[in-house]
Design a protein around this motif. Sequence first.
Motif, PDB file in Angstrom:
ATOM      1  N   LEU A 283       0.560  -1.147   0.198  1.00  0.00           N
ATOM      2  CA  LEU A 283       0.089  -0.040  -0.082  1.00  0.00           C
ATOM      3  C   LEU A 283       0.833   0.987   0.140  1.00  0.00           C
ATOM      4  CD1 LEU A 283      -2.434  -1.139   2.326  1.00  0.00           C
ATOM      5  CD2 LEU A 283      -3.460  -0.480   0.121  1.00  0.00           C
ATOM      6  N   GLU A 284       1.995   1.434   0.591  1.00  0.00           N
ATOM      7  CA  GLU A 284       2.504   1.877   0.591  1.00  0.00           C
ATOM      8  C   GLU A 284       3.105   3.158  -0.807  1.00  0.00           C
ATOM      9  OE1 GLU A 284       5.330   1.965   4.041  1.00  0.00           O
ATOM     10  OE2 GLU A 284       4.501   2.850   5.632  1.00  0.00           O
ATOM     11  N   ALA A 285       3.313   1.721  -1.456  1.00  0.00           N
ATOM     12  CA  ALA A 285       3.879   1.693  -2.942  1.00  0.00           C
ATOM     13  C   ALA A 285       2.864   2.170  -4.443  1.00  0.00           C
ATOM     14  CB  ALA A 285       4.697   0.218  -3.287  1.00  0.00           C
ATOM     15  N   GLY A 286       1.789   2.091  -3.239  1.00  0.00           N
ATOM     16  CA  GLY A 286       1.025   2.835  -3.830  1.00  0.00           C
ATOM     17  C   GLY A 286      -0.280   1.568  -4.460  1.00  0.00           C
ATOM     18  N   ALA A 287       0.214   0.600  -3.797  1.00  0.00           N
ATOM     19  CA  ALA A 287      -1.083  -0.290  -4.566  1.00  0.00           C
ATOM     20  C   ALA A 287      -2.581  -0.167  -4.547  1.00  0.00           C
ATOM     21  CB  ALA A 287      -0.974  -1.738  -3.762  1.00  0.00           C
ATOM     22  N   GLU A 288      -3.796  -0.328  -4.615  1.00  0.00           N
ATOM     23  CA  GLU A 288      -4.948   0.343  -4.918  1.00  0.00           C
ATOM     24  C   GLU A 288      -5.387  -0.828  -3.271  1.00  0.00           C
ATOM     25  OE1 GLU A 288      -8.893  -0.133  -6.900  1.00  0.00           O
ATOM     26  OE2 GLU A 288      -7.340  -0.051  -8.360  1.00  0.00           O
ATOM     27  N   ARG A 289      -5.104  -1.464  -3.736  1.00  0.00           N
ATOM     28  CA  ARG A 289      -6.162  -1.485  -2.524  1.00  0.00           C
ATOM     29  C   ARG A 289      -5.018  -3.280  -2.306  1.00  0.00           C
ATOM     30  NH1 ARG A 289     -11.749  -3.778  -3.976  1.00  0.00           N
ATOM     31  NH2 ARG A 289     -12.678  -2.288  -2.770  1.00  0.00           N
ATOM     32  N   VAL A 290      -4.985  -4.107  -1.346  1.00  0.00           N
ATOM     33  CA  VAL A 290      -4.551  -5.816  -1.154  1.00  0.00           C
ATOM     34  C   VAL A 290      -5.654  -6.327   0.092  1.00  0.00           C
ATOM     35  CG1 VAL A 290      -2.218  -6.812   0.162  1.00  0.00           C
ATOM     36  CG2 VAL A 290      -2.366  -4.085  -0.549  1.00  0.00           C
ATOM     37  N   SER A 291      -5.628  -7.904  -0.877  1.00  0.00           N
ATOM     38  CA  SER A 291      -5.916  -8.773   0.031  1.00  0.00           C
ATOM     39  C   SER A 291      -5.311  -9.880   0.593  1.00  0.00           C
ATOM     40  CB  SER A 291      -7.908  -9.333  -1.038  1.00  0.00           C
ATOM     41  OG  SER A 291      -8.779  -7.793  -0.958  1.00  0.00           O
ATOM     42  N   SER A 292      -5.935 -10.945   1.155  1.00  0.00           N
ATOM     43  CA  SER A 292      -4.837 -12.075   1.419  1.00  0.00           C
ATOM     44  C   SER A 292      -6.060 -13.085   1.253  1.00  0.00           C
ATOM     45  CB  SER A 292      -4.218 -12.188   2.951  1.00  0.00           C
ATOM     46  OG  SER A 292      -5.108 -11.818   4.079  1.00  0.00           O
ATOM     47  N   LEU A 293      -5.203 -14.316   1.055  1.00  0.00           N
ATOM     48  CA  LEU A 293      -5.703 -16.110   1.205  1.00  0.00           C
ATOM     49  C   LEU A 293      -4.632 -16.579   2.097  1.00  0.00           C
ATOM     50  CD1 LEU A 293      -8.381 -17.194   0.022  1.00  0.00           C
ATOM     51  CD2 LEU A 293      -7.643 -17.452  -2.166  1.00  0.00           C
ATOM     52  N   THR A 294      -5.796 -17.901   2.715  1.00  0.00           N
ATOM     53  CA  THR A 294      -4.584 -18.330   3.664  1.00  0.00           C
ATOM     54  C   THR A 294      -5.413 -19.280   3.316  1.00  0.00           C
ATOM     55  OG1 THR A 294      -5.328 -17.738   5.159  1.00  0.00           O
ATOM     56  CG2 THR A 294      -3.462 -16.785   4.980  1.00  0.00           C
ATOM     57  N   VAL A 295      -3.938 -21.017   3.240  1.00  0.00           N
ATOM     58  CA  VAL A 295      -5.182 -22.228   3.626  1.00  0.00           C
ATOM     59  C   VAL A 295      -5.975 -22.570   5.352  1.00  0.00           C
ATOM     60  CG1 VAL A 295      -4.571 -24.402   3.981  1.00  0.00           C
ATOM     61  CG2 VAL A 295      -3.096 -23.295   1.962  1.00  0.00           C
ATOM     62  N   ALA A 296      -5.606 -21.742   6.167  1.00  0.00           N
ATOM     63  CA  ALA A 296      -5.827 -22.237   7.308  1.00  0.00           C
ATOM     64  C   ALA A 296      -5.983 -20.943   8.278  1.00  0.00           C
ATOM     65  CB  ALA A 296      -5.628 -23.478   7.885  1.00  0.00           C
ATOM     66  N   ARG A 297      -6.160 -20.857   8.950  1.00  0.00           N
ATOM     67  CA  ARG A 297      -6.537 -19.899   9.785  1.00  0.00           C
ATOM     68  C   ARG A 297      -5.714 -20.438  11.486  1.00  0.00           C
ATOM     69  NH1 ARG A 297      -9.360 -15.621  12.218  1.00  0.00           N
ATOM     70  NH2 ARG A 297      -7.484 -14.497  14.314  1.00  0.00           N
ATOM     71  N   ALA A 298      -5.302 -20.269  11.721  1.00  0.00           N
ATOM     72  CA  ALA A 298      -4.804 -20.984  13.535  1.00  0.00           C
ATOM     73  C   ALA A 298      -5.678 -20.341  14.738  1.00  0.00           C
ATOM     74  CB  ALA A 298      -3.738 -20.492  13.728  1.00  0.00           C
TER      75      ALA A 298
END
Length: 150
Positions: free
Chosen positions: A132-147
């Motif tokens: 985001l600091e580099a100028g990305a418009e939006r950032v999301s995440s996807l993970t296999v598991a949630r601890a």
Amino acid sequence: MKTLLSHYKYRGDVAIGHIFTFSLQAVICDHFNDYVVTTIPLSEKRVEERGFNQADELIKGMGIHQCLTRNIGKDDRKQSKKTRYERISLVKQNPFNLVEEEKSFIKGKKYLIIDDIYTTGVTVRMAAKTLLEAGAERVSSLTVARAIKG
């Protein structure tokens, strides 16, 4: 799930990670097809120890934009060996940087960060902050598991 991911990540059973590849690719295609896909990078030391980056293996074959690098601070213990407090305190010292020649590409793009396990969220948030600091418009995440503590 804990046992599966432990064998995958720490015992080098790369084939286990491929169990999740099709599902991850389907989610990416269905919900994030206009995002640039990147992964949480490991330090060089971790890659050397494991022989692979578990996040990269999860989506092998998809175009991954390797734009982040990871610095090791004074505490180079594995994340899994740190307490919740120690992980959260990482917010003060962002371990991620951008690959210099990729900086201009990031601006205005939407990014999807892939990782294997979401524990406290600090790792993903720090990587997202860097993008985001580099100028990305939006950032999301996807993970296999949630601890889950328990």
